[in-house]
Design a protein around this motif. Sequence first.
Motif, PDB file in Angstrom:
ATOM      1  N   LEU A 113       0.909  -1.210   0.118  1.00 14.89           N
ATOM      2  CA  LEU A 113       0.583  -0.252   0.020  1.00 14.89           C
ATOM      3  C   LEU A 113       0.874   1.214  -0.152  1.00 14.89           C
ATOM      4  N   ALA A 114       1.358   1.081   0.845  1.00 13.30           N
ATOM      5  CA  ALA A 114       3.075   3.254   0.911  1.00 13.30           C
ATOM      6  C   ALA A 114       3.576   2.709  -0.460  1.00 13.30           C
TER       7      ALA A 114
ATOM      8  N   GLU B 119      -1.018   4.767   3.535  1.00 13.96           N
ATOM      9  CA  GLU B 119      -0.881   3.990   4.518  1.00 13.96           C
ATOM     10  C   GLU B 119      -1.540   3.718   5.689  1.00 13.96           C
ATOM     11  N   ALA B 120      -1.160   2.467   5.714  1.00 12.22           N
ATOM     12  CA  ALA B 120      -2.348   1.876   6.667  1.00 12.22           C
ATOM     13  C   ALA B 120      -2.437   1.801   8.238  1.00 12.22           C
ATOM     14  N   TYR B 121      -3.322   1.195   8.787  1.00 12.85           N
ATOM     15  CA  TYR B 121      -3.029   1.563  10.604  1.00 12.85           C
ATOM     16  C   TYR B 121      -4.119   0.312  10.782  1.00 12.85           C
TER      17      TYR B 121
ATOM     18  N   ALA C 101      -7.357   2.261   5.816  1.00 17.25           N
ATOM     19  CA  ALA C 101      -6.074   3.324   5.196  1.00 17.25           C
ATOM     20  C   ALA C 101      -7.331   4.630   5.158  1.00 17.25           C
ATOM     21  N   ALA C 102      -7.129   5.796   5.687  1.00 18.35           N
ATOM     22  CA  ALA C 102      -7.475   6.628   4.651  1.00 18.35           C
ATOM     23  C   ALA C 102      -7.710   7.382   2.415  1.00 18.35           C
TER      24      ALA C 102
ATOM     25  N   ALA D 108      -5.546  11.088   3.226  1.00 20.66           N
ATOM     26  CA  ALA D 108      -6.019  10.414   2.434  1.00 20.66           C
ATOM     27  C   ALA D 108      -5.404  10.510   1.047  1.00 20.66           C
ATOM     28  N   GLY D 109      -4.801  10.033   0.761  1.00 19.73           N
ATOM     29  CA  GLY D 109      -4.344   8.726  -0.259  1.00 19.73           C
ATOM     30  C   GLY D 109      -5.143   8.220  -1.440  1.00 19.73           C
TER      31      GLY D 109
END
Length: 293
Positions: free
Chosen positions: A154-155, A160-162, A175-176, A289-290
């Motif tokens: 994802l990066a 960015e994942a949580y 992720a946003a 948010a990406g």
Amino acid sequence: MTPITEVEGRRVALSNLEKVLHPATGFTKGELLHYYATTADVLLPHLRDRPVSFLRYPDGPDGQLFFTKNVPPGTPGWVTTAEVPRSEGPARMVLVQDLASLMWAANQVAEFHTHQWVVSAPEVADRMVLDLDPGAPATVVHCCEVALWLRERLAADGIEAYPKTSGSKGLHLLAAVAPTPSERVTEYAKGLAVEAERVLPRLVVHRMTRSLRPGKVFVDWSQNAARKTTAAPYTLRARPAPTVSAPVTWAEVEACRDAGQLVFRAADIAPRVQDYGDVLAPLLDEGRAGPVP
């Protein structure tokens, strides 16, 4: 007589406070209500403006479990509701916007599940979720391995994942994302799951077929569909013990070597919030948010 309490100027009925809901620990409805009251500061931002589905378990996890999506009968007039699209036609759902509506909703004894979109933009996702579900004998340890690969993948796309625990046996990655039609987010999430299976064939499966899942981690991409919901951060789950869908740090994911390491109960959450704050707070920052590729 049902006790009435005042919460932020609202009269809220709180019933059956001594009733045991989680039999493995004797956790009562009163303790459930206390948990939600003391967790409200970190929970409410993740519920606000998102139509809520309730997975109700009023007699505990061994009793009847049922989803309530429409506004329940007897909902107080001061609880915010909103019309949302459904394939069978528009429906009204509850919005848990403040402490009073949270306590009213908690008195229904329910898990809280939300869409990946807010009510002002239905079916336009601002979050993406990947649900990592281990098929025995795989455990959350294997989910952590998959989560670390997905984090880097994802990066590479600028997302960015949580992580958070599911509150059951797996992990969720959130992720946003910049506002994107849910259909497109679902397509992207499925592509990630397919790629993960290709790169980690002994560990990952992207199809829901039960016969394919033993010993592997099912990367469920389908919860990004506009009509689907996922257990919200900090919600209690309908399990024998009062486990929580708890945000965790990437350091905890990296260090996971035992299935019991990432199991958190209601009593664990206040100390974790004190130590870490809301690990998922960046999801609430629109600037992080990406765009979905």
